[in-house]
Scaffold this active site. Structure first.
Site, PDB file in Angstrom:
ATOM      1  N   GLU A 143       7.479  68.550 -16.834  1.00 20.11           N
ATOM      2  CA  GLU A 143       8.753  69.470 -17.065  1.00 20.11           C
ATOM      3  C   GLU A 143       8.664  70.399 -15.964  1.00 20.11           C
ATOM      4  O   GLU A 143       7.696  71.244 -15.739  1.00 20.11           O
ATOM      5  CB  GLU A 143       8.652  70.190 -18.476  1.00 20.11           C
ATOM      6  CG  GLU A 143       9.056  69.377 -19.730  1.00 20.11           C
ATOM      7  CD  GLU A 143       9.100  70.264 -20.950  1.00 20.11           C
ATOM      8  OE1 GLU A 143       9.631  71.432 -20.738  1.00 20.11           O
ATOM      9  OE2 GLU A 143       8.703  69.727 -22.012  1.00 20.11           O
ATOM     10  N   GLU A 178       3.432  70.723 -25.450  1.00 10.63           N
ATOM     11  CA  GLU A 178       3.181  72.144 -25.375  1.00 10.63           C
ATOM     12  C   GLU A 178       2.672  72.741 -26.748  1.00 10.63           C
ATOM     13  O   GLU A 178       2.960  73.631 -27.250  1.00 10.63           O
ATOM     14  CB  GLU A 178       4.486  73.016 -25.197  1.00 10.63           C
ATOM     15  CG  GLU A 178       5.261  72.514 -23.869  1.00 10.63           C
ATOM     16  CD  GLU A 178       6.526  73.418 -23.623  1.00 10.63           C
ATOM     17  OE1 GLU A 178       6.789  74.129 -24.305  1.00 10.63           O
ATOM     18  OE2 GLU A 178       7.014  73.257 -22.538  1.00 10.63           O
TER      19      GLU A 178
END
Length: 505
Positions: A295, A176
C-alpha cells in the site's frame, strides 16, 4: 547558470542494483467506496461486457500494465466471509461491512475478481481474514481457489462454473493487524503465532504459494519496528515477504517539505530491511526476506468529506482524492524510490486503482478519466522494467521543515540489455528554477535520444477533471537535450517529472 542549478550523474551498466520485479507496478482493489461497484464492475454501464465489467476501465488498466492486484482488502478483509461472495448471486447475503460502515451486497466476489484480473492481463494477490477468522477459513479458501478437484471446497468451485483451479500464487496473511482501527487487532505475539500457523496450513494445501506477513501499518506506528522483529520471529520461515504501507499528504501546503517525503519512505525501507536481516542472523537462516510495499500513495484530500458519509449506504464515494500536479511529482519520486530498492522490494501496490485514491476515475453510468498521478505510474510501469542501475548523483540540496540535505535531483535508472535501451526517470524538486543535469553515460556506446517526456505545470494545484485533463505530459523536453561523446546535457524544468529514453538507432 550557477552551481546551485547544476547537477551531475554517472550511470554505468555495471552498477546494477537488481533486476526489477515487474510486480513493483502492482495495484490494489478493495471493497471500498466505488472501487468495485461503479468502478471496475457496473453491469448497467453502456460499456459493460457480459460479466458486468466496464470496458472503458479495463482499457485504461491494461494501458498501465499492472502485473498483480491485491484483493479484497485492506481493512475490509478483517471482517470478510469469503463464502458470501461465491455461488449464485441471488443467494448471496447482503452484510454490514464494518471496516467502512457500508452495505456489502457481495454481488462481486472471488471468482469475479479472478475473471477481471485475467481481462486486464494481471494476477491476483489474495488476502485472508485474520481479524474475525483464522486458519480454518484460510485453508478452505485456498482449497476452493487452488486445489484441482475431489474435495468439498474444490468441487464447490467446479459447481460454481470454474472447472480449473485459479492457481493464485501470492497470499497476504491479514491486513494491518497492528492498527487499533482494524477489526480483530492483534498484539505482535498474537499475530505472529496466528500468521505462522495459518501460513503453515495454507502451504500444506498448496506448497507452491508465497506468503506476505503483515508489517507495521506505517513507519509512524508506536510499535515500529519492534512489530516487525516480534512477528518475524514467528513467521520468518513460513513467509516470503513482509508488508510495508505508507501514505503521504501535503496538509500544511508546504510543497518543498512534501517533495522531501520520499526520504522518509527510503528510511522506512532501509529500517524494515535491517530488521529482516537481523532476524535472518538471529535464526542462522540462509533465507532472505523480501519486501512487499503493498500500500503506497498520496492520501489526504478526501479526509474531511469522508466524515460526512451516511453509515450503511451502498458504494458511496469514499476516499476519492482529486489529485493535483504536485501529487503526481511525489508519486513519480515514490516510484523512483521503489526502483532504487528493487533488490529487496519485489512487490508494490499503488493503493488503489479505480476511484478510491486512484489514478483512474469514473462517473457512475458515465465517463472515465485519468488523474494526474496516472502519468508517472504509466511511464514507469511501461519503461521501468529491466535492470535497475545505481546512478552516482551530485546534486545541490535544500532543507525543509522536517528534512535536511534534500537533493533537488531525484533519479532512478533502468537498463534494458536485450535492446540496449537506457531509461532515466528524474524529478526536479526545485519549486522555482530549472536544473541542468550532466549525465555521464560513456559505458554505453552508440546510444541516441529517443524521447524526453516531461510532466510540468505552472499551477501546482492543477487537477484533471472530467472533460478537462489539464495536467498531461509533453515530449518537448527533447529540444533541451544534447548528447555528445557519452555526455548527456539535459534541462529539467522547475518542479517537474521527466523520463529520458536512449537507445540504438
Amino acid at each position: 547558470m550557477t552551481t546551485a542549478n547544476r547537477a551531475k550523474m554517472v550511470i554505468d551498466k555495471d552498477f546494477v542494483i537488481s533486476k526489477v520485479d515487474p510486480r513493483i507496478y502492482g495495484s490494489f482493489i478493495e471493497h471500498l467506496g466505488r472501487a468495485v461497484y461503479g468502478g471496475i464492475y457496473e453491469p448497467d454501464h453502456p460499456t459493460a461486457n457480459e460479466l458486468g465489467f466496464r470496458q472503458d476501465v479495463l482499457d485504461l488498466v491494461k494501458e498501465l500494465q499492472v502485473p498483480i492486484i491485491r484483493y479484497p482488502g485492506g481493512n475490509m478483509v478483517s471482517g470478510y466471509n469469503w463464502e458470501d461472495g461465491v455461488g449464485p448471486r441471488d443467494a448471496r447475503p447482503t452484510r454490514l461491512e464494518l471496516a467502512w460502515r457500508v452495505l456489502e451486497t457481495n454481488a462481486f466476489g472471488t471468482n469475479e475478481f479472478v475473471e477481471w484480473t485475467k481481462a486486464v492481463n494481471s494476477e491476483v494477490m489474495m488476502a485472508v481474514n485474520l481479524g474475525t477468522r483464522g486458519m480454518e477459513a484460510a485453508r478452505d479458501l485456498i482449497e476452493y481457489c487452488n486445489h484441482p478437484s475431489g474435495t468439498y471446497w474444490s468441487d464447490l468451485r467446479r459447481q460454481h462454473g470454474y472447472e480449473q483451479p485459479h492457481k493464485i500464487k501470492t497470499w497476504c496473511l491479514g491486513n494491518e493487524m497492528d492498527g487499533p482501527w482494524q477489526i480483530g487487532q492483534k498484539t505482535a505475539e498474537e499475530y505472529g503465532r496466528l500468521a505462522a500457523e495459518t501460513g503453515k496450513v495454507m502451504k500444506l494445501v498448496d506448497p507452491t504459494i508465497e506468503l506476505v506477513s503483515c508489517g507495521s501499518s506505517g513507519s509512524g506506528m508506536p510499535t515500529f519496528p519492534e512489530w516487525e522483529a516480534t512477528t518475524l520471529d514467528h513467521t520468518y520461515e513460513v513467509a516470503d515477504y513482509i508488508s510495508l504501507h505508507q501514505y503521504y499528504g501535503n496538509r500544511d501546503n508546504d510543497t518543498a517539505n512534501y517533495f522531501a517525503q520520499t526520504l522518509d519512505m527510503e528510511n522506512f525501507i532501509k529500517t524494515v530491511t535491517a530488521t529482516c536481516d537481523y532476524m535472518k542472523a538471529k535464526k542462522r537462516s540462509k533465507k532472505t526476506m523480501y519486501l512487499s510495499f503493498d500500500e503506497w500513495n498520496v492520501w489526504f484530500h478526501s479526509n474531511d468529506q469522508d466524515k460526512k458519509i451516511e453509515p450503511w449506504s451502498f458504494a458511496p464515494p469514499q476516499l476519492e482524492d482529486v489529485y493535483t500536479f504536485e501529487d503526481a511529482i511525489l508519486v513519480g519520486s515514490m516510484l523512483n524510490t521503489l526502483l532504487k530498492h528493487s533488490d529487496r522490494v519485489k512487490i508494490a501496490c499503488m493503493a488503489q486503482l479505480v476511484n478510491v485514491i486512484a489514478p483512474i476515475m469514473t462517473e457512475n453510468g458515465g465517463n472515465v478519466w485519468k488523474q494526474t498521478i496516472f502519468y508517472p505510474f504509466y511511464y514507469t510501469s511501461v519503461y521501468g522494467r529491466g535492470l535497475a542501475l545505481n546512478p552516482i548523483i551530485s546534486s545541490p540540496k535544500y532543507d525543509s521543515k522536517d528534512f535536511t540535505d534534500v537533493p533537488y535531483l531525484d533519479s532512478a535508472v533502468v537498463y534494458h540489455p536485450e535492446n540496449d535501451e537506457l531509461v532515466i526517470f528524474a524529478v526536479n524538486r526545485h519549486l522555482e528554477e530549472s536544473l541542468t543535469v550532466e549525465v555521464d553515460i560513456r559505458s554505453f556506446e552508440g546510444l541516441s535520444i529517443i524521447e524526453h517526456v516531461v510532466l510540468e505545470h505552472e499551477d501546482k494545484h492543477a487537477t484533471n477533471i472530467i472533460g478537462n485533463e489539464s495536467v498531461q505530459p509533453h515530449v518537448n523536453g527533447q529540444s533541451t537535450i544534447d548528447l555528445t561523446e557519452g555526455k548527456l546535457m539535459s534541462q529539467l524544468p522547475k518542479m517537474s517529472w521527466n523520463m529520458i529514453r536512449l537507445g540504438k538507432k
